[in-house]
Design an enzyme around this catalytic site. Structure first.
Site, short mmCIF file in Angstrom:
data_model
loop_
_atom_site.label_atom_id
_atom_site.label_comp_id
_atom_site.label_asym_id
_atom_site.label_seq_id
_atom_site.Cartn_x
_atom_site.Cartn_y
_atom_site.Cartn_z
N CYS A 137 0.85 -1.19 0.00
CA CYS A 137 0.00 0.00 0.00
C CYS A 137 0.89 1.24 0.00
O CYS A 137 1.89 1.28 0.72
CB CYS A 137 -0.87 -0.02 1.26
SG CYS A 137 -1.92 1.43 1.43
N HIS A 172 -8.96 -3.70 -2.18
CA HIS A 172 -8.03 -2.88 -1.39
C HIS A 172 -8.50 -1.42 -1.35
O HIS A 172 -8.51 -0.79 -0.29
CB HIS A 172 -6.63 -3.00 -2.02
CG HIS A 172 -5.54 -2.24 -1.34
ND1 HIS A 172 -4.49 -2.85 -0.68
CD2 HIS A 172 -5.32 -0.91 -1.23
CE1 HIS A 172 -3.67 -1.93 -0.19
NE2 HIS A 172 -4.16 -0.74 -0.51
N GLU A 173 -8.91 -0.89 -2.51
CA GLU A 173 -9.31 0.53 -2.57
C GLU A 173 -10.68 0.75 -1.94
O GLU A 173 -10.91 1.79 -1.30
CB GLU A 173 -9.29 1.04 -4.02
CG GLU A 173 -7.95 0.90 -4.74
CD GLU A 173 -6.75 1.43 -3.97
OE1 GLU A 173 -6.92 2.41 -3.21
OE2 GLU A 173 -5.65 0.86 -4.10
N HIS A 194 -10.04 1.05 1.63
CA HIS A 194 -9.49 2.36 2.00
C HIS A 194 -10.58 3.36 2.34
O HIS A 194 -10.52 4.02 3.37
CB HIS A 194 -8.66 2.93 0.84
CG HIS A 194 -7.19 2.66 0.95
ND1 HIS A 194 -6.44 2.99 2.06
CD2 HIS A 194 -6.32 2.11 0.08
CE1 HIS A 194 -5.18 2.63 1.86
NE2 HIS A 194 -5.08 2.09 0.67
#
Ligand code: NI
Length: 205
Positions: A116, A158-159, A162
């Site tokens: 990341c 993953h995003e 976030h």
């Protein structure tokens, strides 16, 4: 998100048109409050400020050699991310999603090394579902749906994490491995920041 396969986040990869007119923004690091809580929904669409933010995020993602970047990683409290990420067939996916809603698909899970941009210089193996679909809006408020497989499925997860205030480190089950990742970051972050600064200078127009 970053990938440790050189071909996936090749720093020499061409800058996409989406980064035209973008500038470098500093990337927030793990521990920054914006990275650890859910971001605000985007409620105003189509404005120049939003368009500029997306250009800046594309430029910043490229400077840092990432395949995905969320708005809270450049200090902006909005549910928005950009991506420029290959899937496992080599197809390059480029785009952005506002107010993403993630659905993972299939029963299969895949272990793969993941990093990341907000945990600079570190990476860890992480198990994630093999497929993912994200629905949301584009910058003008039009509905978009993006489906991913391979690395791109991981990137979408993953995003989406976030903008919900979750880092991949939070998903590592073993405390000892989390600690190792943080030590790895502390050992390498200065080098990573120096590389980013040099590359931002070389790409600035
Ligand atoms: Ni990330």
């Amino acid at each position: 998100m970053t990938s440790k396969r050189p071909a996936d986040s090749d720093k020499q990869r061409t800058l996409p048109a989406e980064a035209d007119g973008g500038t470098w923004l500093p990337i927030t690091e793990i521990g920054h409050p914006l990275l650890h809580r859910r971001c605000a929904d985007v409620t105003e669409f189509g404005g120049g400020e939003l368009a500029q933010l997306i250009k800046d995020m594309f430029f910043t993602m490229h400077v840092a050699g990432g395949v995905g970047l969320a708005a809270n990683q450049v200090g902006v409290d909005l549910r928005l991310f950009v991506y420029d990420c290959p899937d496992d067939t080599g197809t390059r996916h480029i785009g952005h999603v506002l107010n993403p809603e993630l659905v993972v698909t299939g029963e299969e899970r895949i272990d793969r090394r993941e990093g990341c941009l907000s945990v600079p210089g570190a990476a860890s193996e992480l198990s994630r579902p093999a497929g993912a679909t994200v629905s949301g809006q584009d910058w003008q408020g039009r509905p978009v749906t993006v489906r991913g497989t391979g690395l791109f499925a991981r990137c979408l997860q993953h995003e989406s994490d976030h903008v919900g205030g979750v880092l991949y480190v939070d998903r590592i089950p073993a405390v000892a491995e989390r600690d190792r990742v943080l030590r790895q970051m502390h050992d390498h972050r200065a080098t990573v920041y120096a590389e980013r600064e040099a590359r931002a200078r070389s790409l600035a127009r």
